[in-house]
Design an enzyme around this catalytic site. Structure first.
Site, PDB file in Angstrom:
ATOM      1  N   CYS A 103       0.909  -1.103   0.139  1.00  0.00           N
ATOM      2  CA  CYS A 103       0.030   0.119  -0.155  1.00  0.00           C
ATOM      3  C   CYS A 103       0.867   1.315   0.062  1.00  0.00           C
ATOM      4  O   CYS A 103       0.636   2.206  -0.678  1.00  0.00           O
ATOM      5  CB  CYS A 103      -0.875   0.086   1.105  1.00  0.00           C
ATOM      6  SG  CYS A 103      -0.349   0.169   2.735  1.00  0.00           S
ATOM      7  N   HIS A 137      -1.540   1.004   6.545  1.00  0.00           N
ATOM      8  CA  HIS A 137      -2.084   1.355   5.651  1.00  0.00           C
ATOM      9  C   HIS A 137      -2.083   2.736   5.101  1.00  0.00           C
ATOM     10  O   HIS A 137      -2.114   3.595   6.109  1.00  0.00           O
ATOM     11  CB  HIS A 137      -3.406   0.809   5.329  1.00  0.00           C
ATOM     12  CG  HIS A 137      -4.178   0.854   4.194  1.00  0.00           C
ATOM     13  ND1 HIS A 137      -3.535   0.507   2.940  1.00  0.00           N
ATOM     14  CD2 HIS A 137      -5.296   1.645   3.540  1.00  0.00           C
ATOM     15  CE1 HIS A 137      -4.266   0.667   1.741  1.00  0.00           C
ATOM     16  NE2 HIS A 137      -5.375   1.354   2.146  1.00  0.00           N
ATOM     17  N   ASP A 182      -7.804   5.187  -3.378  1.00  0.00           N
ATOM     18  CA  ASP A 182      -6.824   4.176  -2.581  1.00  0.00           C
ATOM     19  C   ASP A 182      -6.745   3.257  -3.792  1.00  0.00           C
ATOM     20  O   ASP A 182      -7.407   2.402  -4.248  1.00  0.00           O
ATOM     21  CB  ASP A 182      -7.569   3.657  -1.599  1.00  0.00           C
ATOM     22  CG  ASP A 182      -6.878   2.662  -0.851  1.00  0.00           C
ATOM     23  OD1 ASP A 182      -5.670   2.142  -1.336  1.00  0.00           O
ATOM     24  OD2 ASP A 182      -7.141   2.253   0.346  1.00  0.00           O
TER      25      ASP A 182
END
Length: 294
Positions: free
Chosen positions: A91, A128, A143
């Site tokens: 991520c 994250h 995202d």
């Protein structure tokens, strides 16, 4: 042509982006990597198209962690790995790269650290990275790096706002002073992660990234992981176990051989590996016991 530059991509002067090193990104190479040749205006439509192209082109994976190489968040290193080398990442890598591209295109972007929930109420460390992007007078949760169950399109950052891609659905919920991203499961809404709007700096990301890449308690320092989500299916490779989930709720699981793991990384997840990386991963996976015996 590898060095061709789109006439609508403007160069950035050194120092313009401050500490996030946006100027170190080769925007043209990034757009070619994700196969995007559409509009480059800073609108929600462009944001949506860019996120979808990124998710489709660049897989989620932890190969460098498994090979004990560590993970750099320097923009130039993200460029070399995810763009030039055809690799994936996890991520922090995905969303810091995506943020750099968006800022180069004129989108106002704020980077936040989030706590993964995956349906659990347990408080976890911030593992994250997410982005809040301004476009068309609204703020959007964008995202490109959550993996198999992650967003395929941005969602307005408003409590109750949702987005659909194929049969998959997501929504944003409020939980006291935090935002929560949820996905719809057969038995109701499922918390994916939460984040609080507070200012974060590159140093904050470095600390979370280092822990994620090195701590024995991190999810990513265990087995090999690769993930990819599409409108039709969600693919998760953990060690030698490949799970494919479908919008109907049906799932398929298969135990792969070491050679099949390498083939899945190359063909299903579209990760470009060197011969050395394939050899090291094959040795690693061959030495690991089957999933049921770990």
């Amino acid at each position: 042509m590898k060095n061709a530059v789109r006439p609508d991509i403007q160069p950035v002067s050194k120092g313009l982006s401050g500490t996030w090193e946006t100027e170190d990104l080769d925007l043209g190479a990034y757009l070619r990597r994700i196969g995007y040749d559409g509009p480059l205006d800073s609108t929600s439509g462009t944001l949506r198209a860019l996120q979808r192209a990124h998710v489709d082109a660049i897989a989620f994976e932890n190969v460098d962690v498994v090979l004990r190489r560590g993970v750099s968040l320097e923009t130039a290193d993200l460029q070399r790995k995810l763009v030039d080398a055809g690799r994936g990442g996890y991520c922090f890598e995905h969303n810091l790269l995506f943020a750099a591209a968006l800022e180069r295109l004129g989108f106002p972007v704020t980077r936040f650290l989030a706590r993964v929930r995956r349906g659990s109420a347990r408080i976890r460390y911030r593992a994250h990275a997410v982005l809040v992007v301004e476009a068309d007078g609204r703020r959007w949760l964008a995202d490109a790096g959550f993996g198999d169950e992650g967003l395929l399109a941005p969602v307005p950052l408003v409590a109750g706002a949702g987005v659909e891609a194929g049969a998959w659905r997501w929504r944003v919920a409020a939980d006291d002073d935090q935002w929560v991203l949820q996905s719809l499961h057969e038995d109701g809404w499922f918390d994916l992660y939460s984040f609080r709007e507070e200012r974060h700096f590159p140093a904050d990301f470095e600390v979370s990234n280092y822990y994620t890449a090195h701590s024995e308690r991190s999810t990513f320092t265990g087995p090999l992981i690769a993930m990819r989500g599409t409108e039709d299916a969600r693919h998760l490779l953990r060690g030698r176990e490949l799970t494919t989930s479908f919008p109907s709720g049906r799932s398929e699981r298969a135990e792969l051989t070491g050679e099949e793991v390498i083939s899945a990384l190359r063909d299903l997840f579209r990760i470009r590996l060197t011969a050395e990386e394939e050899s090291l991963l094959l040795r690693h996976e061959t030495a690991m016991p089957p999933a049921g015996n770990r």
